[in-house]
Scaffold this active site. Sequence first.
Site, PDB file in Angstrom:
ATOM      1  N   GLY A   1      44.194  37.031  48.334  1.00 48.49           N
ATOM      2  CA  GLY A   1      43.187  37.501  48.577  1.00 48.49           C
ATOM      3  C   GLY A   1      42.055  36.548  48.188  1.00 48.49           C
ATOM      4  O   GLY A   1      40.061  37.038  48.819  1.00 48.49           O
TER       5      GLY A   1
ATOM      6  N   ASP B   1      29.968  39.404  32.775  1.00 44.12           N
ATOM      7  CA  ASP B   1      29.594  38.824  31.736  1.00 44.12           C
ATOM      8  C   ASP B   1      29.105  37.230  32.036  1.00 44.12           C
ATOM      9  O   ASP B   1      27.865  37.045  31.155  1.00 44.12           O
ATOM     10  CB  ASP B   1      30.886  38.143  31.116  1.00 44.12           C
TER      11      ASP B   1
ATOM     12  N   ASP C   1      36.303  42.247  42.018  1.00 49.13           N
ATOM     13  CA  ASP C   1      36.615  43.301  40.911  1.00 49.13           C
ATOM     14  C   ASP C   1      35.661  44.201  42.054  1.00 49.13           C
ATOM     15  O   ASP C   1      35.831  45.203  41.629  1.00 49.13           O
ATOM     16  CB  ASP C   1      37.263  43.013  40.337  1.00 49.13           C
TER      17      ASP C   1
ATOM     18  N   LYS D   1      28.656  38.475  41.906  1.00 53.26           N
ATOM     19  CA  LYS D   1      30.242  38.007  42.228  1.00 53.26           C
ATOM     20  C   LYS D   1      31.051  38.624  41.699  1.00 53.26           C
ATOM     21  O   LYS D   1      30.842  38.360  40.180  1.00 53.26           O
ATOM     22  CB  LYS D   1      30.479  36.095  41.908  1.00 53.26           C
ATOM     23  N   THR D   2      31.910  38.661  42.252  1.00 47.35           N
ATOM     24  CA  THR D   2      33.343  39.549  41.504  1.00 47.35           C
ATOM     25  C   THR D   2      34.338  40.177  43.060  1.00 47.35           C
ATOM     26  O   THR D   2      33.444  40.953  43.541  1.00 47.35           O
ATOM     27  CB  THR D   2      33.431  40.356  40.728  1.00 47.35           C
TER      28      THR D   2
ATOM     29  N   ARG E   1      35.538  29.635  33.384  1.00 46.79           N
ATOM     30  CA  ARG E   1      35.279  30.662  31.796  1.00 46.79           C
ATOM     31  C   ARG E   1      34.909  30.227  30.872  1.00 46.79           C
ATOM     32  O   ARG E   1      35.113  31.432  29.915  1.00 46.79           O
ATOM     33  CB  ARG E   1      36.978  31.921  31.675  1.00 46.79           C
TER      34      ARG E   1
ATOM     35  N   GLU F   1      45.023  46.826  38.601  1.00 48.24           N
ATOM     36  CA  GLU F   1      45.568  45.392  37.882  1.00 48.24           C
ATOM     37  C   GLU F   1      45.377  46.227  36.117  1.00 48.24           C
ATOM     38  O   GLU F   1      46.568  46.152  35.286  1.00 48.24           O
ATOM     39  CB  GLU F   1      44.969  44.545  38.029  1.00 48.24           C
TER      40      GLU F   1
ATOM     41  N   LYS G   1      63.369  52.555  54.307  1.00 47.60           N
ATOM     42  CA  LYS G   1      64.265  52.034  53.364  1.00 47.60           C
ATOM     43  C   LYS G   1      64.305  51.374  51.952  1.00 47.60           C
ATOM     44  O   LYS G   1      65.031  51.690  50.841  1.00 47.60           O
ATOM     45  CB  LYS G   1      65.535  51.251  53.957  1.00 47.60           C
TER      46      LYS G   1
ATOM     47  N   TYR H   1      45.886  36.506  44.396  1.00 45.18           N
ATOM     48  CA  TYR H   1      45.367  35.438  44.694  1.00 45.18           C
ATOM     49  C   TYR H   1      45.378  35.002  45.685  1.00 45.18           C
ATOM     50  O   TYR H   1      44.485  34.466  46.472  1.00 45.18           O
ATOM     51  CB  TYR H   1      46.185  34.652  43.443  1.00 45.18           C
TER      52      TYR H   1
ATOM     53  N   GLY I   1      36.219  33.692  37.702  1.00 45.57           N
ATOM     54  CA  GLY I   1      36.878  34.487  39.046  1.00 45.57           C
ATOM     55  C   GLY I   1      36.265  33.914  40.521  1.00 45.57           C
ATOM     56  O   GLY I   1      35.507  34.066  40.462  1.00 45.57           O
TER      57      GLY I   1
END
Length: 549
Positions: free
Chosen positions: A423, A173, A202, A199-200, A142, A308, A239, A421, A78
Amino acid sequence: MAKSALQIARASYKPKMPKALYGQVKIEEGKPTQSVADQEEVKKLFPNTYGMPTLKFVESNEKPNYPVMNVGVILSGGQAPGGHNVIAGIFDGMKNMNAANRVYGFLMGPGGLVDHNYKELTAELIDEYRNTGGFDIIGSGRTKLETKEQFDKGLEILKKLDIKALVIIGGDDSNTNACVLAEYYKSINAGVQVIGCPKTIDGDLKNEMIETSFGFDTACKVYSEVIGNIQRDCNSARKYWHFIKLMGRSASHIALECALQVQPNYCIISEEVEAKALSLDDIVKDIANVVAKRAEMGHNFGTVLIPEGLIEFIPAMKDLIAELNDFLAHNQDKFNATPKNEQLQFVAQNISAKNAAVLNSLPEGVARQLTLDRDPHGNVQVSLIETEKLLAEMVKTELTKMKGNGKYNGKFATMVHFFGYEGRCAFPSNFDADYCYSLGYTASALIASGKTGYMSSVRNTTAPADQWIAGGVPVTMMMNMERRHGEMKPVIQKALVKLDGAPFKFFAERRNDWAMSSDYVYPGPIQFYGTPELCDQPTVTLKLEQANK
Ligand code: FBP
């Protein structure tokens, strides 16, 4: 190419780096390392790259004569803000060593190496992409790099281009696979070093030596800005209840960091749900109670943050997904041949009664999403599951029941959002621009030192950038054995939210107050120009984690 004013201004931003990297460096070796667990098994599988020491680059007065060397780069998985700066850092590092060095990018992820799709990265091209978001300079993918055939096919093109080192920029991974590749190339004396970069968005690739994965900082700041704006809307319109799902395939670091930045009324942390074995019903009842209490103050509005990956951490759902994964792996053809409106029934009739009951209890849309195609790593594509809608609907049903019992007397109107997506390809914050460039530059120093099987590491990242520490960590140090697709495999241990860690504790101590408060925090947009207090702050997660070391 048309450019915005910010694009033009950011092109000339000079990323900050650890002081040592501005001149010549030498290596200071740490102690030999061990894998985090399962030492004997991991050692056996990595005889050539196991046990190497950690490395630190320090200033040096010697200027070695660097021979010409070509390098390959791959972006894997990603998107994450700052990827282009990692490549710019590698490029500048290699060119500073020897102007004749060349850098090649393999296109659309690891598949580019196997299929021999590449392009040379020139100075003009790199300048176009400095400090920009996205991975579009070479694209990402991927494809899992894991078989000997793929490694050998890759070696053909590496030899043809005279590439002596490959940098794989990816998550847990991809870096696991990078390490397997490093081990294989070393075992056959291929003459190709392999270096990884963390990288990620997450944030789940971190440990003692890797303080954070790049992209997490920017992505969380982008989401927090928008959640803050929504909270201001809450306070103005008074509201809506906003149910906001946030990316993070597995770990809840993004949701937690956003909660720390914006102080929402509710935030679910999947790791806590699992530890307390909560059911979907428990979560729904808890949110409904907060809604009801706020309604007593006349506050029929608020924010709920949802990670998520939640679905996979609810024990009953986890069991169901595990059985579905297995069932669909063996019966995909029969499933596809079943008419669409009978597919759910077909699955329910062929799995255990317990899991069939859970599947049948779900709204049809969600049940259907659980049977969709898996990603190449065999994971349910959680970003397609609309948990934000599911929870909003279930809370509504619960509140209707509570109304009947006289336990709720308010109005409940909802809005649902999914931020992910938005960000992943944002302009990197100064932190990510600096961190990524430093990671790339450090990777070039590891290459020049002849290292393989290492991940580029930049530490002390809560201090000003010139005090950051550049070095390398053997990837095997982060590994343990885990069951994947029915087999025990060596993998980098995923970093989930630690319930005894400082960020979660900080959140847990304050969440009850935040539930009732409407005194939200509005972080506003990422600032690129101004004082370091405004522009160079790391995430709250990083500050809390490092303060407690
Ligand atoms: P990586 O782990 O590869 O960095 O990807 C993270 C992520 O953005 C997750 O947050 C999300 O679940 C997933 O990618 C979405 O994947 P895709 O890009 O295939 O839709």
